[in-house]
Design a protein around this motif. Structure first.
Motif, mmCIF file in Angstrom:
data_model
loop_
_atom_site.group_PDB
_atom_site.id
_atom_site.type_symbol
_atom_site.label_atom_id
_atom_site.label_comp_id
_atom_site.label_asym_id
_atom_site.label_seq_id
_atom_site.Cartn_x
_atom_site.Cartn_y
_atom_site.Cartn_z
ATOM 1 N N LEU A 1 -8.314 -1.144 12.624
ATOM 2 C CA LEU A 1 -6.958 -1.250 12.740
ATOM 3 C C LEU A 1 -6.496 -0.048 13.800
ATOM 4 C CD1 LEU A 1 -5.288 -1.853 9.420
ATOM 5 C CD2 LEU A 1 -5.195 -3.120 11.362
ATOM 6 N N PHE B 1 -9.502 5.876 6.917
ATOM 7 C CA PHE B 1 -9.371 6.713 8.081
ATOM 8 C C PHE B 1 -10.724 6.835 8.781
ATOM 9 C CE2 PHE B 1 -8.125 9.914 11.038
ATOM 10 C CZ PHE B 1 -9.032 10.830 10.974
ATOM 11 N N GLN C 1 -10.501 -1.488 7.828
ATOM 12 C CA GLN C 1 -10.165 -2.089 6.396
ATOM 13 C C GLN C 1 -11.212 -3.238 5.977
ATOM 14 O OE1 GLN C 1 -6.285 -4.046 6.428
ATOM 15 N NE2 GLN C 1 -6.155 -3.496 4.301
ATOM 16 N N GLY D 1 -3.953 3.908 -0.779
ATOM 17 C CA GLY D 1 -4.593 3.425 -2.102
ATOM 18 C C GLY D 1 -5.113 1.965 -1.636
ATOM 19 N N ALA D 2 -5.560 1.533 -2.770
ATOM 20 C CA ALA D 2 -6.440 -0.223 -2.738
ATOM 21 C C ALA D 2 -5.492 -1.052 -2.581
ATOM 22 C CB ALA D 2 -7.211 0.038 -3.778
ATOM 23 N N PHE E 1 0.840 -1.160 0.087
ATOM 24 C CA PHE E 1 0.019 0.060 -0.071
ATOM 25 C C PHE E 1 0.891 1.246 -0.040
ATOM 26 C CE2 PHE E 1 -4.103 -1.730 0.816
ATOM 27 C CZ PHE E 1 -3.706 -2.847 1.695
ATOM 28 N N GLN F 1 -9.553 -4.176 0.715
ATOM 29 C CA GLN F 1 -9.386 -2.777 0.512
ATOM 30 C C GLN F 1 -8.068 -2.252 1.131
ATOM 31 O OE1 GLN F 1 -11.588 -1.052 -1.746
ATOM 32 N NE2 GLN F 1 -12.233 -2.972 -2.226
ATOM 33 N N GLY F 2 -8.058 -0.976 0.900
ATOM 34 C CA GLY F 2 -6.996 -0.290 1.864
ATOM 35 C C GLY F 2 -7.764 0.144 3.193
ATOM 36 N N PRO F 3 -6.577 0.590 3.875
ATOM 37 C CA PRO F 3 -7.217 1.037 5.241
ATOM 38 C C PRO F 3 -8.162 2.413 4.972
ATOM 39 C CG PRO F 3 -5.222 0.025 5.620
ATOM 40 C CD PRO F 3 -5.429 0.162 4.066
ATOM 41 N N TYR G 1 -8.578 3.283 12.143
ATOM 42 C CA TYR G 1 -8.617 3.003 10.733
ATOM 43 C C TYR G 1 -9.815 1.636 10.530
ATOM 44 C CZ TYR G 1 -4.735 5.971 9.612
ATOM 45 O OH TYR G 1 -3.984 7.153 9.670
#
Lengths: 108, 115
Positions: B91, B45, B37, A99-100, A88, B41-43, B35
């Motif tokens: 997280l 906020f 997740q 990002g993804a 990431f 996917q990305g974390p 965060y």
């Protein structure tokens, strides 16, 4: 709000090959971070890039930052199986935007 | 030294129930972040604290989500009337301060499953 786009999202490589992961971001960010995440694990910090032209290397991974182009790259040299993970990029600290992720698989 | 710890590591609950997730930051870290997740996917906020106060809660998705840090150390993320869409890994991270050069160190996460 910072938007972060990574590509590719999935990457399958052969051991020994080189490849680059790209990270574009939408607005100015003081710092650009790269993290690694193994399946079922938390995030491990790889690099913090502080300024335009910054380049950092650790083993087979090298990260760079071009703030004018709003682009960071993570270059993998001579990939090995142990590098298989999701990578990431993130910016906009303290409320970081990620990002993804790029899911990297290194095959023998 | 000890890193960021989170409890529980896994939480399974039923739709409509209330849950609390706990985060213990690294000792001496004044900033604490949450965060979320989702799978693949990305974390994302949610909120961060500087000391006891929430400095930015703009990422909380709605008023069912609330977080506290009453003594400037341990934080609790509270989710009311849980929904299936709340299922994710939550997280927590901490840092020495909130300046952008302060690296955030992440905990192992709490996996929340809402049935």
């Amino acid at each position: 709000e910072l938007k972060v786009e990574q590509n590719p999202l999935f990457l399958s490589m052969q051991e020994g090959k080189n490849y680059t992961i790209y990270c574009n971001y939408s607005t100015t960010s003081d710092r650009l971070y790269w993290y690694r995440q193994d399946p079922g694990k938390s995030l491990e910090s790889l690099f913090v890039l502080l300024s335009n032209g910054a380049v950092k290397q650790e083993g087979r991974l090298m990260a760079s930052l071009d703030t004018k182009a709003r682009l960071s790259t993570l270059h993998i040299t001579a990939a090995v199986h142990d590098l298989s993970a999701t990578y990431f990029c993130a910016g906009g600290a303290p409320a970081m935007r990620f990002g993804a992720g790029t899911r990297l698989t290194v095959k023998p | 030294g000890a890193g960021v710890s989170q409890t529980p590591s896994n939480k399974v609950t039923e739709k409509g129930k209330y849950v609390e997730l706990r985060c213990d930051p690294i000792s001496g870290h004044t900033a604490l972040y949450w965060y979320r997740q989702s799978l693949g996917q990305g974390p994302e906020f949610l909120i961060y604290f500087q000391g006891t106060g929430a400095a930015d809660d703009s990422g909380l998705p709605n008023d069912r989500f609330f977080a506290v840090r009453p003594e400037g150390s341990v934080s609790t993320l509270k989710i009311q009337r849980t929904e299936r869409g709340d299922s994710a890994v939550y997280l927590c991270a901490s840092s020495l301060g909130t300046a952008s050069y302060n690296e955030q160190f992440f905990g192992p996460g709490t996996r929340l499953t809402v049935l």
